[in-house]
Scaffold this motif. Structure first.
Motif, mmCIF file in Angstrom:
data_model
loop_
_atom_site.group_PDB
_atom_site.id
_atom_site.type_symbol
_atom_site.label_atom_id
_atom_site.label_comp_id
_atom_site.label_asym_id
_atom_site.label_seq_id
_atom_site.Cartn_x
_atom_site.Cartn_y
_atom_site.Cartn_z
ATOM 1 N N GLY A 36 15.949 45.191 12.013
ATOM 2 C CA GLY A 36 17.280 45.220 12.612
ATOM 3 C C GLY A 36 18.054 43.935 12.355
ATOM 4 O O GLY A 36 19.252 43.971 12.060
ATOM 5 N N GLU A 37 17.365 42.804 12.456
ATOM 6 C CA GLU A 37 18.019 41.521 12.194
ATOM 7 C C GLU A 37 18.419 41.387 10.726
ATOM 8 O O GLU A 37 19.466 40.826 10.410
ATOM 9 N N LEU A 38 17.586 41.917 9.836
ATOM 10 C CA LEU A 38 17.926 41.872 8.414
ATOM 11 C C LEU A 38 19.103 42.792 8.091
ATOM 12 O O LEU A 38 19.918 42.479 7.230
ATOM 13 N N ALA A 39 19.190 43.923 8.799
ATOM 14 C CA ALA A 39 20.264 44.887 8.549
ATOM 15 C C ALA A 39 21.585 44.455 9.166
ATOM 16 O O ALA A 39 22.662 44.823 8.677
ATOM 17 N N LEU A 46 19.795 51.427 9.448
ATOM 18 C CA LEU A 46 18.424 50.910 9.434
ATOM 19 C C LEU A 46 17.615 51.568 8.322
ATOM 20 O O LEU A 46 16.746 50.930 7.718
ATOM 21 N N ALA A 47 17.912 52.840 8.047
ATOM 22 C CA ALA A 47 17.205 53.538 6.960
ATOM 23 C C ALA A 47 17.517 52.881 5.611
ATOM 24 O O ALA A 47 16.615 52.675 4.788
ATOM 25 N N ALA A 48 18.776 52.529 5.389
ATOM 26 C CA ALA A 48 19.150 51.861 4.132
ATOM 27 C C ALA A 48 18.509 50.480 4.062
ATOM 28 O O ALA A 48 18.009 50.065 2.998
ATOM 29 N N LYS A 51 14.955 50.776 3.039
ATOM 30 C CA LYS A 51 14.782 51.005 1.596
ATOM 31 C C LYS A 51 14.854 49.683 0.830
ATOM 32 O O LYS A 51 14.068 49.452 -0.085
ATOM 33 N N HIS A 52 15.795 48.833 1.216
ATOM 34 C CA HIS A 52 15.889 47.513 0.575
ATOM 35 C C HIS A 52 14.618 46.713 0.843
ATOM 36 O O HIS A 52 14.073 46.066 -0.059
ATOM 37 N N ILE A 53 14.148 46.759 2.071
ATOM 38 C CA ILE A 53 12.936 46.024 2.446
ATOM 39 C C ILE A 53 11.732 46.550 1.676
ATOM 40 O O ILE A 53 10.889 45.773 1.204
#
Length: 121
Positions: A36-39, A46-48, A51-53
């Protein structure tokens, strides 16, 4: 030329090729972050973000740890060191060529500033 495992470098540079993922890596350099913090800084779901993560995980750049319902991500700097090592060959390559260019330009400037025979200085 320096040789490295092409599939590993391909995966690494593909992961680093996206600006969202590069910003996530930069955030993780300051410490652990939840998904969540990264998004949060991006207009993505959060789903996108997941995917990046996942792409970053596949490249070995981050490690995700699940603590209950919280997914914590941590930077794994090893692959970045591999990328830096691979790129350092090209740093040397271009530094040598630019040094040679500078040397030639200085020689040319010195020739142009010398008085021509028969002319007054």
């Amino acid at each position: 030329m320096v040789e490295y495992s092409a599939p590993e470098l391909d995966t690494l540079f593909q992961a680093l090729g996206d600006p969202t993922r590069r910003r996530m890596i930069a955030a993780l350099a300051a410490g652990e972050r939840t998904v969540g913090e990264l998004a949060e800084p991006f207009a993505i779901s959060l789903a996108a973000a997941s995917k990046h993560i996942k792409t970053l995980e596949n490249a070995g750049l981050i490690r995700r740890e699940v603590r209950g319902r919280v997914h914590l991500c941590r930077l794994e700097p090893g692959p970045l060191a591999s990328a830096h090592h691979w790129l350092s060959f090209y740093e040397i390559f271009w530094t040598e060529r630019l040094d040679e260019l500078e040397r030639r330009l200085c020689e040319e400037d010195a020739r142009k500033s010398q008085p021509v025979k028969g002319e007054d200085p």
